[in-house]
Design an enzyme around this catalytic site. Structure first.
Site, PDB file in Angstrom:
ATOM      1  N   LYS A 107       0.838  -1.214   0.000  1.00 49.37           N
ATOM      2  CA  LYS A 107       0.000   0.000   0.000  1.00 49.37           C
ATOM      3  C   LYS A 107       0.866   1.255   0.000  1.00 49.37           C
ATOM      4  O   LYS A 107       0.520   2.244  -0.649  1.00 49.37           O
ATOM      5  CB  LYS A 107      -0.937   0.026   1.215  1.00 49.37           C
ATOM      6  CG  LYS A 107      -1.985  -1.041   1.212  1.00 49.37           C
ATOM      7  CD  LYS A 107      -3.022  -0.832   0.127  1.00 49.37           C
ATOM      8  CE  LYS A 107      -3.960  -2.021   0.058  1.00 49.37           C
ATOM      9  NZ  LYS A 107      -4.810  -2.035  -1.116  1.00 49.37           N
ATOM     10  N   LYS A 148      -1.906 -12.374 -10.215  1.00 49.51           N
ATOM     11  CA  LYS A 148      -3.129 -12.584  -9.430  1.00 49.51           C
ATOM     12  C   LYS A 148      -4.313 -11.850 -10.027  1.00 49.51           C
ATOM     13  O   LYS A 148      -4.230 -10.637 -10.252  1.00 49.51           O
ATOM     14  CB  LYS A 148      -2.869 -12.079  -7.998  1.00 49.51           C
ATOM     15  CG  LYS A 148      -3.986 -12.352  -7.032  1.00 49.51           C
ATOM     16  CD  LYS A 148      -3.806 -11.624  -5.713  1.00 49.51           C
ATOM     17  CE  LYS A 148      -5.168 -11.325  -5.104  1.00 49.51           C
ATOM     18  NZ  LYS A 148      -5.164 -10.327  -4.067  1.00 49.51           N
ATOM     19  N   LYS A 185      -9.629  -7.369  -8.552  1.00 40.20           N
ATOM     20  CA  LYS A 185     -10.529  -6.322  -9.055  1.00 40.20           C
ATOM     21  C   LYS A 185      -9.867  -4.958  -8.937  1.00 40.20           C
ATOM     22  O   LYS A 185     -10.179  -4.041  -9.678  1.00 40.20           O
ATOM     23  CB  LYS A 185     -11.859  -6.328  -8.322  1.00 40.20           C
ATOM     24  CG  LYS A 185     -11.752  -6.135  -6.833  1.00 40.20           C
ATOM     25  CD  LYS A 185     -13.081  -6.409  -6.165  1.00 40.20           C
ATOM     26  CE  LYS A 185     -12.907  -6.682  -4.697  1.00 40.20           C
ATOM     27  NZ  LYS A 185     -12.759  -8.074  -4.322  1.00 40.20           N
TER      28      LYS A 185
HETATM   29  P1  ADP Z   1      -9.057  -8.515  -4.660  1.00 36.37           P
HETATM   30  O1  ADP Z   1      -7.615  -8.882  -4.726  1.00 36.37           O
HETATM   31  O2  ADP Z   1      -9.728  -8.632  -5.974  1.00 36.37           O
HETATM   32  O3  ADP Z   1      -9.293  -7.178  -3.992  1.00 36.37           O
HETATM   33  P2  ADP Z   1      -9.799  -9.675  -2.177  1.00 36.37           P
HETATM   34  O4  ADP Z   1      -8.478  -9.259  -1.671  1.00 36.37           O
HETATM   35  O5  ADP Z   1     -11.015  -8.956  -1.713  1.00 36.37           O
HETATM   36  O6  ADP Z   1      -9.749  -9.630  -3.762  1.00 36.37           O
HETATM   37  O7  ADP Z   1      -9.959 -11.239  -1.875  1.00 36.37           O
HETATM   38  C1  ADP Z   1     -11.025 -11.895  -1.231  1.00 36.37           C
HETATM   39  C2  ADP Z   1     -10.730 -13.391  -1.098  1.00 36.37           C
HETATM   40  O8  ADP Z   1     -10.477 -13.959  -2.376  1.00 36.37           O
HETATM   41  C3  ADP Z   1      -9.477 -13.709  -0.271  1.00 36.37           C
HETATM   42  O9  ADP Z   1      -9.689 -14.919   0.420  1.00 36.37           O
HETATM   43  C4  ADP Z   1      -8.414 -13.890  -1.288  1.00 36.37           C
HETATM   44  O10 ADP Z   1      -7.381 -14.736  -0.849  1.00 36.37           O
HETATM   45  C5  ADP Z   1      -9.172 -14.521  -2.426  1.00 36.37           C
HETATM   46  N1  ADP Z   1      -8.586 -14.145  -3.710  1.00 36.37           N
HETATM   47  C6  ADP Z   1      -8.606 -12.928  -4.292  1.00 36.37           C
HETATM   48  N2  ADP Z   1      -7.989 -12.939  -5.492  1.00 36.37           N
HETATM   49  C7  ADP Z   1      -7.569 -14.226  -5.667  1.00 36.37           C
HETATM   50  C8  ADP Z   1      -6.884 -14.904  -6.720  1.00 36.37           C
HETATM   51  N3  ADP Z   1      -6.532 -14.271  -7.823  1.00 36.37           N
HETATM   52  N4  ADP Z   1      -6.621 -16.215  -6.560  1.00 36.37           N
HETATM   53  C9  ADP Z   1      -7.005 -16.878  -5.451  1.00 36.37           C
HETATM   54  N5  ADP Z   1      -7.665 -16.296  -4.431  1.00 36.37           N
HETATM   55  C10 ADP Z   1      -7.955 -15.004  -4.528  1.00 36.37           C
END
Ligand code: ADP
Ligand code: TRP
Length: 331
Positions: free
Chosen positions: A111, A194, A197
């Site tokens: 961040k 990865k 969003k």
């Molecule tokens: P983002 O990275 O899109 O903001 P979040 O951090 O809100 O997503 O993730 C919510 C859940 O989904 C967490 O448990 C996270 O580990 C899982 N997650 C998010 N992106 C991935 C990914 N690309 N592959 C596997 N798990 C993911």
């Protein structure tokens, strides 16, 4: 029976990474374990959403949880801010969380790099709030994607530190868990490691996406100029397409394109066309249910009221015991 806790921040729609990294495990675990799944709306305040965006995104995640097969009769589905006991435990844990260890957390350092204009105290103490979410129900298992491993390590540190400080074996040590054995990481369509969003709209396929949008996104996915020799190692972008195919297409399809790649006969356009149809087939039932649920306000309200009540019973019990342990006692 294990106690299971996990949450997702309401920052937009859920994508395939969220599904395969977390929600798929939630759906399986609700059958056997005592599960608490929540929408982490306190956490999302670190990004300063407008009230309208916050509310809209909480509703999106709730609808998408239900469309994915989470059952409010089996699991406790709730909104984090409906359980203010979480904030009280967060305050207590913060007293024993050290600046150095919080500053060393990878997600915090990330961040600082990506949004230096908004490094607030909530970001620094994100891991203590997350630990509080988990240990408020005395959880054993936390189904999350691979990116959350370090946060779980910190949760164990805070839980153990509390136990040691008060010389009591109170909080269990929670572990990051995936029903698929290994923690999952779904890559992005933009060549990134990865799917997310936050980074790039086109990197992610959302459960609410229409067939048309999915086809466009997949056809636009990043590729390279193609292999020049037999069995050439794949670039990251191509590795990503194969990983997605591995999760969403049949083994025969994966093997077919892998063979074409290894023999330098692959046409990425054909591969993407096949992948996009497989993604559409997978996502369609979700997007249809999502549409249906969005118009059913009465049902959503009922689900949330029921979840808040069940979650608070569990949280209140922990908080009253923790208060007692710490020495906040009545005269
Ligand atoms: P983002 O990275 O899109 O903001 P979040 O951090 O809100 O997503 O993730 C919510 C859940 O989904 C967490 O448990 C996270 O580990 C899982 N997650 C998010 N992106 C991935 C990914 N690309 N592959 C596997 N798990 C993911
Ligand atoms: N940090 C998690 C994420 O970004 C969300 C989260 C908050 C969470 N509290 C949690 C996950 C408790 C599991 C358990 O995805």
């Amino acid at each position: 029976m294990s106690i299971v806790v996990s949450g997702i921040r309401p920052t937009g729609n859920l994508h395939l990474g969220n599904y395969f990294g977390a929600i798929k495990s939630f759906v399986r675990m609700q059958q056997e374990d005592q599960c608490f799944f929540f929408i982490a709306d306190y956490h999302s305040l670190t990004t300063h959403p407008t009230p309208g965006d916050l509310h809209g995104n909480v509703k999106n995640v709730l609808v998408e949880f239900l469309a994915s097969g989470l059952d409010p009769e089996k699991a406790t589905l709730y909104i984090q801010s409906d359980v203010p006991e979480v904030a009280e435990l967060y305050l207590m844990l913060n007293m024993n969380a050290y600046i150095g260890e919080l500053e060393r957390c990878t997600s915090f350092k990330e961040k600082i790099r990506t949004q230096p204009q908004n490094i607030n105290a909530g970001l620094l103490t994100y891991p203590t709030l997350m630990a509080s979410d988990i240990i408020i129900h005395k959880a054993h298992k936390v189904p999350v994607g691979k990116d959350q491993e370090q946060h779980l390590e910190m949760t164990r540190t805070f839980a153990n530190r509390f136990n040691r400080l008060y010389n009591i074996d109170y909080f269990p040590e929670p572990v990051a868990y995936s029903f698929e054995q290994n923690l999952v990481k779904i890559p992005g369509l933009d060549g990134s490691l990865k799917m997310s969003k936050s980074d790039n709209e086109n990197s992610a396929i959302f459960l609410a996406d229409t067939a048309e949008v999915i086809r466009k996104k997949v056809m636009r996915a990043v590729t390279d100029t193609g292999p020049a020799e037999i069995n050439q190692p794949k670039t990251q972008a191509i590795e990503n397409l194969f990983s997605l195919m591995n999760v969403l297409s049949s083994t025969e399809t994966y093997d077919h394109f892998n063979e074409l790649y290894n023999t330098c006969q692959i046409r990425y356009g054909d591969m993407k066309k096949q992948l996009s149809e497989d993604v559409v087939r997978f996502v369609e039932p979700f997007s249809e249910k999502i549409k249906e649920l969005h118009s059913n306000g009465d049902y959503l309200r009922k689900v949330i009221e029921m979840g808040a009540e069940k979650a608070r019973i569990s949280a209140r019990k922990t908080i009253s015991e923790v208060r007692e342990i710490i020495g906040f006692k009545s005269f």
